[in-house]
Scaffold this motif. Structure first.
Motif, PDB file in Angstrom:
ATOM      1  N   MET A  12      -8.042   4.717  26.786  1.00 24.16           N
ATOM      2  CA  MET A  12      -7.410   4.471  28.073  1.00 24.16           C
ATOM      3  C   MET A  12      -6.853   5.772  28.655  1.00 24.16           C
ATOM      4  SD  MET A  12      -8.215   1.388  27.700  1.00 24.16           S
ATOM      5  CE  MET A  12      -7.727   0.931  29.371  1.00 24.16           C
ATOM      6  N   ALA A  14      -6.698   6.104  32.432  1.00 26.49           N
ATOM      7  CA  ALA A  14      -6.735   5.859  33.876  1.00 26.49           C
ATOM      8  C   ALA A  14      -5.349   5.814  34.499  1.00 26.49           C
ATOM      9  CB  ALA A  14      -7.470   4.556  34.166  1.00 26.49           C
ATOM     10  N   VAL A  53     -11.915   5.199  29.714  1.00 27.11           N
ATOM     11  CA  VAL A  53     -11.626   4.361  30.877  1.00 27.11           C
ATOM     12  C   VAL A  53     -10.843   5.198  31.870  1.00 27.11           C
ATOM     13  CG1 VAL A  53     -10.532   2.241  31.694  1.00 27.11           C
ATOM     14  CG2 VAL A  53     -11.617   2.298  29.430  1.00 27.11           C
ATOM     15  N   GLY A  55      -9.954   5.995  36.344  1.00 29.66           N
ATOM     16  CA  GLY A  55      -9.789   5.357  37.634  1.00 29.66           C
ATOM     17  C   GLY A  55     -10.916   5.705  38.597  1.00 29.66           C
ATOM     18  N   ALA A  75     -12.300   1.856  35.972  1.00 26.53           N
ATOM     19  CA  ALA A  75     -11.421   0.690  36.080  1.00 26.53           C
ATOM     20  C   ALA A  75     -10.951   0.581  37.534  1.00 26.53           C
ATOM     21  CB  ALA A  75     -10.226   0.840  35.145  1.00 26.53           C
ATOM     22  N   HIS A  77      -9.119  -1.449  39.011  1.00 27.38           N
ATOM     23  CA  HIS A  77      -7.752  -1.932  39.197  1.00 27.38           C
ATOM     24  C   HIS A  77      -6.735  -1.128  38.391  1.00 27.38           C
ATOM     25  CE1 HIS A  77     -10.492  -5.420  39.910  1.00 27.38           C
ATOM     26  NE2 HIS A  77      -9.775  -5.470  41.015  1.00 27.38           N
ATOM     27  N   ALA A  78      -7.095   0.099  38.028  1.00 27.97           N
ATOM     28  CA  ALA A  78      -6.231   0.916  37.172  1.00 27.97           C
ATOM     29  C   ALA A  78      -4.854   1.146  37.764  1.00 27.97           C
ATOM     30  CB  ALA A  78      -6.904   2.256  36.891  1.00 27.97           C
ATOM     31  N   LEU A  82      -1.740  -0.774  32.835  1.00 27.65           N
ATOM     32  CA  LEU A  82      -2.599  -0.707  31.663  1.00 27.65           C
ATOM     33  C   LEU A  82      -3.387  -1.994  31.427  1.00 27.65           C
ATOM     34  CD1 LEU A  82      -3.554   0.734  29.078  1.00 27.65           C
ATOM     35  CD2 LEU A  82      -1.491  -0.140  27.949  1.00 27.65           C
ATOM     36  N   SER A  85      -6.415  -2.111  33.509  1.00 27.63           N
ATOM     37  CA  SER A  85      -7.433  -1.156  33.059  1.00 27.63           C
ATOM     38  C   SER A  85      -8.181  -1.694  31.850  1.00 27.63           C
ATOM     39  CB  SER A  85      -6.783   0.185  32.702  1.00 27.63           C
ATOM     40  OG  SER A  85      -6.249   0.816  33.840  1.00 27.63           O
ATOM     41  N   ASP A  88     -10.589  -4.398  33.033  1.00 28.35           N
ATOM     42  CA  ASP A  88     -11.779  -3.820  33.665  1.00 28.35           C
ATOM     43  C   ASP A  88     -12.748  -3.271  32.619  1.00 28.35           C
ATOM     44  OD1 ASP A  88     -10.922  -4.366  36.250  1.00 28.35           O
ATOM     45  OD2 ASP A  88     -10.055  -2.381  36.570  1.00 28.35           O
TER      46      ASP A  88
END
Length: 199
Positions: A12, A14, A53, A55, A75, A77-78, A82, A85, A88
């Motif tokens: 993660m 994003a 992941v 944005g 993602a 909807h970042a 979290l 993300s 997504d």
């Protein structure tokens, strides 16, 4: 260290890092590596497939993924947090018909997680299990989610992440005690780099 085809990693990266004040992914550590590069290096041998992941319109993120040899997942909807993300990223894995038995949600700002911890988590993976590392009874990251939980992960709608999903499925939780304080150490502010021993 042998890779396992059973587990993929969603890394993660994003978030907007508002508390850090700049793009913390690019913060330089005393080793010369960036924060994100150090995190990615720790995951290199545990997972046969890794996805960063990021944005929308995140060209620095794409370049970081390319430089590390990992795939990038956007993602959309970042900006909402979290949990969105994660949703997504998992939804995209489902669309791609991934045949993995589990996925690891790896936070991109945790460079001190030991390679042995990743390996132990992967070894404990199971489709019906949520595997969480604990250090001296303190829960940490990354958390592995078996395939049975992917549909619920793809519907997450909470900015804080997957905590509510874990609480709702306590019977499936598999706490794994590890001798690794790195599972508790993330970077939110520039001063946290010193806490990790980097500055």
């Amino acid at each position: 260290m042998a890779q396992s085809p059973r587990v993929v990693a969603l890394i993660m990266a994003a978030g907007r890092a508002r508390r850090f004040g700049s793009d913390k992914r690019l913060a330089r550590l005393s080793s010369g590596e960036t924060l994100l590069a150090a995190t990615l290096a720790g995951t290199r041998y545990a997972f046969v497939e890794r996805f960063l992941v990021i944005g929308r319109h995140d060209e620095p993120g794409r370049r970081l993924a390319d430089a590390a040899g990992v795939n990038s997942l956007v993602a959309p909807h970042a900006g909402r947090g979290l949990g969105f993300s994660i949703a997504d990223g998992v939804a995209e894995l489902l669309r791609r018909n991934s045949n993995a038995e589990a996925l690891a949600v790896v936070l991109g700002d945790m460079p001190r997680v030991a390679a042995a911890t990743y390996a132990a988590l992967v070894a404990a993976a199971h489709p019906g299990r949520i595997v969480r590392p604990d250090y001296r009874r303190q829960p940490g990251h990354p958390v592995l989610f078996g395939r049975d939980f992917w549909p619920a992960l793809s519907r997450l709608a909470h900015p804080a992440g997957a905590r509510e999903l874990i609480v709702a499925n306590r019977q499936a939780l598999y706490p794994l005690e590890v001798d690794d304080p790195g599972i508790l150490l993330d970077v939110d502010r520039p001063g946290d780099l010193a806490r990790l021993g980097y500055r």
